[in-house]
Design an enzyme around this catalytic site. Sequence first.
Site, PDB file in Angstrom:
ATOM      1  N   GLU A 174      76.532  85.056  60.135  1.00 14.06           N
ATOM      2  CA  GLU A 174      75.887  83.739  60.267  1.00 14.06           C
ATOM      3  C   GLU A 174      76.881  82.658  60.703  1.00 14.06           C
ATOM      4  O   GLU A 174      77.915  82.477  60.057  1.00 14.06           O
ATOM      5  CB  GLU A 174      75.251  83.353  58.919  1.00 14.06           C
ATOM      6  CG  GLU A 174      74.445  82.072  59.011  1.00 14.06           C
ATOM      7  CD  GLU A 174      73.734  81.712  57.697  1.00 14.06           C
ATOM      8  OE1 GLU A 174      73.595  82.574  56.821  1.00 14.06           O
ATOM      9  OE2 GLU A 174      73.328  80.548  57.579  1.00 14.06           O
ATOM     10  N   LYS A 228      71.475  80.706  47.630  1.00 13.93           N
ATOM     11  CA  LYS A 228      71.718  81.485  48.859  1.00 13.93           C
ATOM     12  C   LYS A 228      72.931  80.917  49.583  1.00 13.93           C
ATOM     13  O   LYS A 228      73.753  81.656  50.131  1.00 13.93           O
ATOM     14  CB  LYS A 228      70.468  81.467  49.745  1.00 13.93           C
ATOM     15  CG  LYS A 228      70.526  82.444  50.917  1.00 13.93           C
ATOM     16  CD  LYS A 228      71.177  81.864  52.163  1.00 13.93           C
ATOM     17  CE  LYS A 228      71.174  82.851  53.324  1.00 13.93           C
ATOM     18  NZ  LYS A 228      71.925  82.350  54.489  1.00 13.93           N
ATOM     19  N   ASP A 266      80.627  95.912  46.531  1.00 12.82           N
ATOM     20  CA  ASP A 266      79.192  96.169  46.540  1.00 12.82           C
ATOM     21  C   ASP A 266      78.449  94.830  46.433  1.00 12.82           C
ATOM     22  O   ASP A 266      78.303  94.279  45.346  1.00 12.82           O
ATOM     23  CB  ASP A 266      78.877  97.093  45.354  1.00 12.82           C
ATOM     24  CG  ASP A 266      77.423  97.499  45.291  1.00 12.82           C
ATOM     25  OD1 ASP A 266      76.572  96.809  45.881  1.00 12.82           O
ATOM     26  OD2 ASP A 266      77.136  98.517  44.634  1.00 12.82           O
ATOM     27  N   HIS A 268      74.709  73.258  62.407  1.00 15.06           N
ATOM     28  CA  HIS A 268      74.310  74.656  62.513  1.00 15.06           C
ATOM     29  C   HIS A 268      73.874  74.997  63.931  1.00 15.06           C
ATOM     30  O   HIS A 268      74.210  76.047  64.459  1.00 15.06           O
ATOM     31  CB  HIS A 268      73.166  74.911  61.545  1.00 15.06           C
ATOM     32  CG  HIS A 268      72.909  76.360  61.291  1.00 15.06           C
ATOM     33  ND1 HIS A 268      73.753  77.137  60.541  1.00 15.06           N
ATOM     34  CD2 HIS A 268      71.925  77.166  61.712  1.00 15.06           C
ATOM     35  CE1 HIS A 268      73.289  78.363  60.501  1.00 15.06           C
ATOM     36  NE2 HIS A 268      72.176  78.408  61.207  1.00 15.06           N
TER      37      HIS A 268
HETATM   38  P1  NAD Z   1      85.743 104.425  41.214  1.00 10.36           P
HETATM   39  O1  NAD Z   1      85.162 105.344  40.199  1.00 10.36           O
HETATM   40  O2  NAD Z   1      85.903 104.941  42.608  1.00 10.36           O
HETATM   41  O3  NAD Z   1      87.167 103.926  40.723  1.00 10.36           O
HETATM   42  C1  NAD Z   1      87.391 103.469  39.427  1.00 10.36           C
HETATM   43  C2  NAD Z   1      88.390 104.388  38.745  1.00 10.36           C
HETATM   44  O4  NAD Z   1      89.688 104.184  39.290  1.00 10.36           O
HETATM   45  C3  NAD Z   1      88.526 104.079  37.286  1.00 10.36           C
HETATM   46  O5  NAD Z   1      87.498 104.683  36.556  1.00 10.36           O
HETATM   47  C4  NAD Z   1      89.922 104.630  36.982  1.00 10.36           C
HETATM   48  O6  NAD Z   1      89.867 106.003  36.688  1.00 10.36           O
HETATM   49  C5  NAD Z   1      90.661 104.479  38.309  1.00 10.36           C
HETATM   50  N1  NAD Z   1      91.693 103.399  38.293  1.00 10.36           N
HETATM   51  C6  NAD Z   1      92.940 103.469  38.796  1.00 10.36           C
HETATM   52  N2  NAD Z   1      93.606 102.314  38.633  1.00 10.36           N
HETATM   53  C7  NAD Z   1      92.768 101.460  38.016  1.00 10.36           C
HETATM   54  C8  NAD Z   1      92.869 100.092  37.604  1.00 10.36           C
HETATM   55  N3  NAD Z   1      93.989  99.356  37.767  1.00 10.36           N
HETATM   56  N4  NAD Z   1      91.798  99.527  37.038  1.00 10.36           N
HETATM   57  C9  NAD Z   1      90.672 100.210  36.868  1.00 10.36           C
HETATM   58  N5  NAD Z   1      90.509 101.508  37.237  1.00 10.36           N
HETATM   59  C10 NAD Z   1      91.552 102.140  37.816  1.00 10.36           C
HETATM   60  O7  NAD Z   1      84.978 103.046  41.352  1.00 10.36           O
HETATM   61  P2  NAD Z   1      84.036 102.184  40.402  1.00 10.36           P
HETATM   62  O8  NAD Z   1      84.561 100.811  40.458  1.00 10.36           O
HETATM   63  O9  NAD Z   1      83.851 102.792  39.038  1.00 10.36           O
HETATM   64  O10 NAD Z   1      82.637 102.287  41.159  1.00 10.36           O
HETATM   65  C11 NAD Z   1      82.316 101.452  42.220  1.00 10.36           C
HETATM   66  C12 NAD Z   1      81.278 102.112  43.111  1.00 10.36           C
HETATM   67  O11 NAD Z   1      80.107 102.456  42.372  1.00 10.36           O
HETATM   68  C13 NAD Z   1      80.818 101.185  44.189  1.00 10.36           C
HETATM   69  O12 NAD Z   1      80.897 101.863  45.419  1.00 10.36           O
HETATM   70  C14 NAD Z   1      79.353 100.896  43.842  1.00 10.36           C
HETATM   71  O13 NAD Z   1      78.599 100.662  45.011  1.00 10.36           O
HETATM   72  C15 NAD Z   1      78.944 102.142  43.139  1.00 10.36           C
HETATM   73  N6  NAD Z   1      77.778 102.113  42.221  1.00 10.36           N
HETATM   74  C16 NAD Z   1      77.155 100.957  41.855  1.00 10.36           C
HETATM   75  C17 NAD Z   1      76.079 101.002  40.972  1.00 10.36           C
HETATM   76  C18 NAD Z   1      75.418  99.707  40.564  1.00 10.36           C
HETATM   77  O14 NAD Z   1      75.881  98.638  40.923  1.00 10.36           O
HETATM   78  N7  NAD Z   1      74.334  99.718  39.794  1.00 10.36           N
HETATM   79  C19 NAD Z   1      75.643 102.200  40.467  1.00 10.36           C
HETATM   80  C20 NAD Z   1      76.306 103.376  40.848  1.00 10.36           C
HETATM   81  C21 NAD Z   1      77.389 103.326  41.721  1.00 10.36           C
END
Ligand code: NAD
Length: 424
Positions: free
Chosen positions: A80, A264, A280, A378
């Site tokens: 946008e 928004k 996300d 805009h």
């Molecule tokens: P992920 O599981 O890929 O990574 C997180 C992991 O990284 C942690 O569990 C840990 O083991 C590791 N890690 C290493 N260094 C870390 C640090 N400094 N801090 C924290 N963790 C560290 O990612 P995620 O963040 O658990 O999941 C994100 C994904 O899940 C996104 O792609 C999202 O779109 C998706 N998702 C979203 C939903 C929702 O929003 N309802 C539901 C399901 C999946």
Amino acid sequence: MTTSRISGFYKLTLEERRAKLADASQLRPYNLLPFTNGLSAEAADHMIENTIGTFVLPLGIGLNFMVNGRDVLVPMAIEEPSVVAGASFMAKLARSGGGFIATTTEPLMIGQMQVINITNLEEAKFKLYEHKAELLAEADSIDPVLKKFGGGARDLEVRIIDDSPIGGFLVVHLIYDVRDAMGANAVNTACERLAPKVESITGGKVHLRILSNLADRRLARVRCVIPFKELSFEGYSGDQVRDGIIAAYAFAASDPYRAATHNKGIMNGVDAVVIATGNDWRAIEAGAHAYAARSGRYTSLSTWNKDKDGNLVGTLEMPMAVGIIGGATKVHPAAQAAVKLMNVKTASELAEIIVSVGLAQNMAALRALATEGIQRGHMSLHARQVAIAAGASGDMIEKVAAQMVAEKVVRIDRAEEILKSIKG
Ligand code: NAD
């Protein structure tokens, strides 16, 4: 030290902007390459299903941002027009009042377990609390990596829902510190792992086990003060603009129809950074709007008032479940470059920048709406898109756009006519 003030940036060519950006951020030009090379189709193929290619968005730089005393160059991915310019201009005004002061709560996410088929809800709730320590210990042991970084299970809360279409059930909330991750995977895994134990304690059946996007334990807050004199422009005095912005905010605070559009505008800024960092944005959107409706009536996420000296004070508070670890943030090369450009070391720092951009963007919209109206600024940018849609390219784009703006008619049919007459 990074400087976010680069004068005349918009007048430069793409190449010159990249060179200036490398200078200002003290990064090597190769650090910025992912912004041009983006994501390969091969890498994309590992991210989602049925991949056939990639979809590319423009990436601009939000300038003039100072967050907690530090200059930040903010990557913004958005289709946008006028969002990047608006946020950058407001960041300049905010700078004159000390920039953005932002804070975050601990990065606590909520995982939900729905427990059905329970005969005595009250008794089951108490039993869960009696076993809380044991449940938390189990949840805590699930992700040793997260634990190493200081994350893990923090609390367990039990709610009774007794008026649902299927009757009563329990909702167990697992509060999980996810540190620098968005946390969905860690929380979902923990909920799935705890389910059998929750079933044996309650005698019920654990149905859903999933993170809540109403991340109201993981808030980011930001405040800025704009000296009212800085707000004057053209025929408008600083007091006039300030009072206009406050009255515009009052509209959003009181009316959901206006609040939706007001929020928004905030999300224009927020999402652009969320997307640029591979986070996300559906999760952030869901959290923002659910939080805006937390009182039972949907309202503004921001506030605008004046302080005792008559300066304009803006605040924004919203859930901010973003990570710099995991998900696409680690896979997308441009997302990695974005995090490097902002020089953020924790998810909290990223969240603080994102809410600052949201507040800046909110102010840009309110300032325009409260004065000359949104269309003037805009439309001149929108005119370029209309010119391109009409088939203009190269120099023609600016020519066609400029004529439409001068005529105050920004429409595809007119763009086609102008293009024809210039070519003819
Ligand atoms: P992920 O599981 O890929 O990574 C997180 C992991 O990284 C942690 O569990 C840990 O083991 C590791 N890690 C290493 N260094 C870390 C640090 N400094 N801090 C924290 N963790 C560290 O990612 P995620 O963040 O658990 O999941 C994100 C994904 O899940 C996104 O792609 C999202 O779109 C998706 N998702 C979203 C939903 C929702 O929003 N309802 C539901 C399901 C999946």
